[in-house]
Scaffold this motif. Structure first.
Motif, PDB file in Angstrom:
ATOM      1  N   LYS A  61      -8.554  10.885  -4.875  1.00 41.03           N
ATOM      2  CA  LYS A  61      -8.284  12.199  -5.452  1.00 41.03           C
ATOM      3  C   LYS A  61      -9.097  13.250  -4.706  1.00 41.03           C
ATOM      4  O   LYS A  61     -10.240  12.982  -4.342  1.00 41.03           O
ATOM      5  CB  LYS A  61      -8.701  12.160  -6.925  1.00 41.03           C
ATOM      6  N   ASP A  62      -8.504  14.440  -4.464  1.00 42.91           N
ATOM      7  CA  ASP A  62      -9.305  15.492  -3.829  1.00 42.91           C
ATOM      8  C   ASP A  62      -9.910  16.411  -4.902  1.00 42.91           C
ATOM      9  O   ASP A  62      -9.670  16.237  -6.107  1.00 42.91           O
ATOM     10  CB  ASP A  62      -8.489  16.256  -2.766  1.00 42.91           C
ATOM     11  N   GLU A  63     -10.654  17.418  -4.433  1.00 40.85           N
ATOM     12  CA  GLU A  63     -11.384  18.270  -5.399  1.00 40.85           C
ATOM     13  C   GLU A  63     -10.444  19.097  -6.264  1.00 40.85           C
ATOM     14  O   GLU A  63     -10.812  19.561  -7.350  1.00 40.85           O
ATOM     15  CB  GLU A  63     -12.437  19.134  -4.670  1.00 40.85           C
ATOM     16  N   LYS A  64      -9.181  19.278  -5.813  1.00 34.35           N
ATOM     17  CA  LYS A  64      -8.225  20.047  -6.637  1.00 34.35           C
ATOM     18  C   LYS A  64      -7.464  19.158  -7.621  1.00 34.35           C
ATOM     19  O   LYS A  64      -6.601  19.629  -8.350  1.00 34.35           O
ATOM     20  CB  LYS A  64      -7.221  20.757  -5.733  1.00 34.35           C
ATOM     21  N   GLY A  65      -7.734  17.861  -7.549  1.00 36.48           N
ATOM     22  CA  GLY A  65      -7.057  16.946  -8.476  1.00 36.48           C
ATOM     23  C   GLY A  65      -5.782  16.336  -7.904  1.00 36.48           C
ATOM     24  O   GLY A  65      -5.100  15.555  -8.578  1.00 36.48           O
ATOM     25  N   ASN A  66      -5.429  16.681  -6.634  1.00 40.39           N
ATOM     26  CA  ASN A  66      -4.253  16.051  -6.026  1.00 40.39           C
ATOM     27  C   ASN A  66      -4.581  14.604  -5.677  1.00 40.39           C
ATOM     28  O   ASN A  66      -5.720  14.303  -5.289  1.00 40.39           O
ATOM     29  CB  ASN A  66      -3.861  16.769  -4.724  1.00 40.39           C
ATOM     30  N   LEU A  67      -3.595  13.742  -5.770  1.00 43.08           N
ATOM     31  CA  LEU A  67      -3.822  12.332  -5.440  1.00 43.08           C
ATOM     32  C   LEU A  67      -3.224  12.025  -4.059  1.00 43.08           C
ATOM     33  O   LEU A  67      -2.061  12.331  -3.801  1.00 43.08           O
ATOM     34  CB  LEU A  67      -3.178  11.430  -6.495  1.00 43.08           C
ATOM     35  N   HIS A  68      -4.024  11.413  -3.193  1.00 40.97           N
ATOM     36  CA  HIS A  68      -3.586  11.084  -1.830  1.00 40.97           C
ATOM     37  C   HIS A  68      -3.404   9.566  -1.728  1.00 40.97           C
ATOM     38  O   HIS A  68      -4.310   8.812  -2.098  1.00 40.97           O
ATOM     39  CB  HIS A  68      -4.620  11.539  -0.803  1.00 40.97           C
ATOM     40  N   ILE A  69      -2.261   9.167  -1.223  1.00 40.80           N
ATOM     41  CA  ILE A  69      -1.982   7.726  -1.076  1.00 40.80           C
ATOM     42  C   ILE A  69      -1.682   7.451   0.393  1.00 40.80           C
ATOM     43  O   ILE A  69      -0.751   8.030   0.973  1.00 40.80           O
ATOM     44  CB  ILE A  69      -0.763   7.307  -1.932  1.00 40.80           C
ATOM     45  N   GLY A  70      -2.470   6.580   1.005  1.00 36.80           N
ATOM     46  CA  GLY A  70      -2.245   6.231   2.410  1.00 36.80           C
ATOM     47  C   GLY A  70      -0.939   5.472   2.580  1.00 36.80           C
ATOM     48  O   GLY A  70      -0.524   4.723   1.695  1.00 36.80           O
ATOM     49  N   ALA A  71      -0.312   5.648   3.740  1.00 39.16           N
ATOM     50  CA  ALA A  71       1.037   5.113   3.949  1.00 39.16           C
ATOM     51  C   ALA A  71       1.109   3.589   3.917  1.00 39.16           C
ATOM     52  O   ALA A  71       2.156   3.030   3.606  1.00 39.16           O
ATOM     53  CB  ALA A  71       1.593   5.624   5.284  1.00 39.16           C
ATOM     54  N   THR A  72       0.005   2.905   4.250  1.00 34.70           N
ATOM     55  CA  THR A  72       0.098   1.434   4.228  1.00 34.70           C
ATOM     56  C   THR A  72      -0.436   0.827   2.925  1.00 34.70           C
ATOM     57  O   THR A  72      -0.619  -0.387   2.830  1.00 34.70           O
ATOM     58  CB  THR A  72      -0.632   0.782   5.433  1.00 34.70           C
ATOM     59  N   THR A  73      -0.670   1.669   1.940  1.00 35.32           N
ATOM     60  CA  THR A  73      -1.006   1.148   0.606  1.00 35.32           C
ATOM     61  C   THR A  73       0.182   0.302   0.130  1.00 35.32           C
ATOM     62  O   THR A  73       1.335   0.720   0.271  1.00 35.32           O
ATOM     63  CB  THR A  73      -1.242   2.331  -0.363  1.00 35.32           C
ATOM     64  N   THR A  74      -0.091  -0.862  -0.406  1.00 37.97           N
ATOM     65  CA  THR A  74       1.042  -1.714  -0.784  1.00 37.97           C
ATOM     66  C   THR A  74       1.643  -1.271  -2.130  1.00 37.97           C
ATOM     67  O   THR A  74       0.984  -0.607  -2.937  1.00 37.97           O
ATOM     68  CB  THR A  74       0.636  -3.199  -0.907  1.00 37.97           C
ATOM     69  N   LEU A  75       2.866  -1.697  -2.345  1.00 37.83           N
ATOM     70  CA  LEU A  75       3.531  -1.365  -3.612  1.00 37.83           C
ATOM     71  C   LEU A  75       2.784  -2.007  -4.781  1.00 37.83           C
ATOM     72  O   LEU A  75       2.681  -1.416  -5.855  1.00 37.83           O
ATOM     73  CB  LEU A  75       4.985  -1.835  -3.566  1.00 37.83           C
ATOM     74  N   ALA A  76       2.217  -3.198  -4.558  1.00 33.15           N
ATOM     75  CA  ALA A  76       1.449  -3.863  -5.632  1.00 33.15           C
ATOM     76  C   ALA A  76       0.219  -3.037  -5.997  1.00 33.15           C
ATOM     77  O   ALA A  76      -0.115  -2.885  -7.182  1.00 33.15           O
ATOM     78  CB  ALA A  76       1.038  -5.268  -5.183  1.00 33.15           C
ATOM     79  N   GLU A  77      -0.459  -2.481  -4.984  1.00 36.02           N
ATOM     80  CA  GLU A  77      -1.652  -1.664  -5.253  1.00 36.02           C
ATOM     81  C   GLU A  77      -1.278  -0.402  -6.040  1.00 36.02           C
ATOM     82  O   GLU A  77      -1.992   0.007  -6.954  1.00 36.02           O
ATOM     83  CB  GLU A  77      -2.332  -1.271  -3.931  1.00 36.02           C
ATOM     84  N   ILE A  78      -0.143   0.199  -5.691  1.00 36.25           N
ATOM     85  CA  ILE A  78       0.295   1.411  -6.404  1.00 36.25           C
ATOM     86  C   ILE A  78       0.661   1.066  -7.848  1.00 36.25           C
ATOM     87  O   ILE A  78       0.254   1.761  -8.784  1.00 36.25           O
ATOM     88  CB  ILE A  78       1.480   2.061  -5.649  1.00 36.25           C
ATOM     89  N   ALA A  79       1.397  -0.024  -8.013  1.00 36.70           N
ATOM     90  CA  ALA A  79       1.834  -0.414  -9.366  1.00 36.70           C
ATOM     91  C   ALA A  79       0.641  -0.705 -10.275  1.00 36.70           C
ATOM     92  O   ALA A  79       0.686  -0.464 -11.478  1.00 36.70           O
ATOM     93  CB  ALA A  79       2.751  -1.629  -9.282  1.00 36.70           C
ATOM     94  N   ALA A  80      -0.453  -1.214  -9.685  1.00 34.21           N
ATOM     95  CA  ALA A  80      -1.608  -1.641 -10.505  1.00 34.21           C
ATOM     96  C   ALA A  80      -2.651  -0.540 -10.674  1.00 34.21           C
ATOM     97  O   ALA A  80      -3.632  -0.733 -11.400  1.00 34.21           O
ATOM     98  CB  ALA A  80      -2.266  -2.860  -9.836  1.00 34.21           C
ATOM     99  N   HIS A  81      -2.480   0.597 -10.038  1.00 30.81           N
ATOM    100  CA  HIS A  81      -3.516   1.642 -10.043  1.00 30.81           C
ATOM    101  C   HIS A  81      -3.522   2.384 -11.385  1.00 30.81           C
ATOM    102  O   HIS A  81      -2.518   2.975 -11.787  1.00 30.81           O
ATOM    103  CB  HIS A  81      -3.255   2.610  -8.891  1.00 30.81           C
ATOM    104  N   SER A  82      -4.683   2.390 -12.068  1.00 25.92           N
ATOM    105  CA  SER A  82      -4.678   2.896 -13.448  1.00 25.92           C
ATOM    106  C   SER A  82      -4.348   4.388 -13.522  1.00 25.92           C
ATOM    107  O   SER A  82      -3.636   4.842 -14.418  1.00 25.92           O
ATOM    108  CB  SER A  82      -6.009   2.590 -14.133  1.00 25.92           C
ATOM    109  N   GLU A  83      -4.844   5.180 -12.576  1.00 29.93           N
ATOM    110  CA  GLU A  83      -4.561   6.622 -12.628  1.00 29.93           C
ATOM    111  C   GLU A  83      -3.079   6.902 -12.334  1.00 29.93           C
ATOM    112  O   GLU A  83      -2.470   7.798 -12.940  1.00 29.93           O
ATOM    113  CB  GLU A  83      -5.442   7.379 -11.632  1.00 29.93           C
TER     114      GLU A  83
END
Ligand SMILES: Cc1cc2nc3c(=O)[nH]c(=O)nc-3n(C[C@H](O)[C@H](O)[C@H](O)COP(=O)(O)OP(=O)(O)OC[C@H]3O[C@@H](n4cnc5c(N)ncnc54)[C@H](O)[C@@H]3O)c2cc1C
Length: 331
Positions: A61-83
């Motif tokens: 998360k950046d200081e403005k509250g935007n969420l940044h997701i790197g392109a090689t983050t896996t779908l499993a990691e995204i699905a499991a991310h609590s935020e």
């Protein structure tokens, strides 16, 4: 499969160096790319593995509250991310709905957005379809049960395959595209290429560009979202209709919304007519049904896929209800 070189990039600069070769191709999880190579539809002379680039895999998360997701983050990691599960529920649901756990552990969000369509004519080297350089779309007058009901009048009737794209469009995501030392930020809606603009490609990426990250805008507590994927069978399957809904709520009133359909058109398809129905109204099952009906007004089914219109109507109204926290079967 033809012979190719394999480069394991250690960092982004190294990845761009490998990409200098004009027939080089980026490999992330490789789920889609290797299928295409085995079928002889892609024949890169060099594969550039970007899964080994640490600066492409992150969720922060950046200081403005935007969420940044790197392109090689896996779908499993995204699905499991609590935020992501709480603030961007539609994205977590879309990532979780893709394929199987094994695939989600390998497939990346960047690769998911850049995967090529699943049309059976396009995917087989035995057919010379329009998207592969042929002179007409074979599905248009052929087997088109799973094909487009919108945006299908420009020659090619494939449907957009990425579930995460549908959620990210509804969530107003931005994409960062890098080329050597330069990078630019675009709205995800500007990423897609329609058949009318260029039937041989699905997005604007050039051969030496890398999608590096996805940016989700900070959300208010009053923003709610939901993604639903309707499959033909219960076990893992591609969607026949998928829908993402984002609602901005003021108390019980919806002040703004985004409704995006997947598996409906060659690109993720936003339905503004349905959004208008919800604007400044209290969401109810009846209103959600009216929005779903408005969404289907411009549908243009092909010879074998008229069934998709009632399926989409049902999926849209239910997804609106689920996003609003009401029971679609209550009335
Ligand atoms: C059985 C099965 C079921 C499936 N069901 C679904 C489903 O229901 N919903 C769904 O959405 N998907 C589904 N998929 C597709 C799967 O999710 C995608 O193939 C996968 O997400 C692709 O990601 P990847 O990292 O493996 O990409 P890769 O195969 O490595 O790459 C795909 C393409 O993207 C390009 N690329 C990758 N990363 C980047 C980057 N960062 N910058 C620029 N270009 C890049 C590559 O060059 C390639 O052209 C299914 C696949 C299978 C096999």
């Amino acid at each position: 499969m033809k012979k190719f070189e394999y480069g394991m990039a250690k960092n982004l600069a190294g990845a761009f160096e490998f990409l200098k070769e004009s027939e080089a191709k980026i490999k992330a999880g490789g789920i889609d790319l290797l299928d295409l190579m085995k079928e002889g539809l892609e024949s890169p002379t060099r594969l550039v593995n970007i899964r080994t680039v640490p600066e492409l895999s992150f969720i922060k998360k950046d200081e403005k509250g935007n969420l940044h997701i790197g392109a090689t983050t896996t779908l499993a990691e995204i699905a499991a991310h609590s935020e992501i599960q709480t603030r961007y529920r539609a994205l977590a649901q879309a990532a979780k709905a893709v394929a199987t756990p094994q695939i989600r552990n390998v497939a990346t969000v960047g690769g998911n957005l850049c995967q090529r369509p699943r049309c059976w004519y396009f995917r087989s080297a035995d057919f010379n379809c329009l998207r592969n350089g042929g002179d007409h779309c074979l599905a248009d007058e052929g087997e088109n049960k799973y094909h487009a009901i919108f945006g299908n009048q420009d020659g090619c009737v494939v449907v957009h395959p990425s579930g995460t794209a549908v959620a990210l469009m509804a969530l107003d995501a931005k994409l960062v595209i890098a080329r050597k030392k330069e990078s630019r930020e675009i709205h995800i809606a500007d990423f897609w290429v329609t058949p009318e603009d260029d039937v041989t490609r699905e997005n604007i990426l050039k051969h030496d560009e890398i999608l590096t990250e996805i940016i989700l805008p900070a959300t208010e507590k009053s923003t709610t979202s939901y993604y639903f994927k309707q499959k033909e069978k219960q076990s893992f399957d591609w969607p026949i209709a998928d829908v993402a809904v984002v609602l901005e709520m003021n108390g019980k009133k919806c002040t703004a919304s985004k409704i995006v359909l997947g598996s409906a058109a060659p690109v993720p398809w936003r339905i503004e007519k349905a959004e208008q129905v919800l604007k400044d109204k209290q969401i109810s099952v009846t209103l959600a049904r009216q929005a779903a009906a408005a969404a289907m007004v411009d549908a243009n089914p092909l010879s074998q896929n008229a069934y998709k219109v009632p399926v989409f109507s049902a999926v849209i109204y239910r997804t609106i209800c689920w996003a609003a926290g009401i029971d679609p079967f209550a009335a």
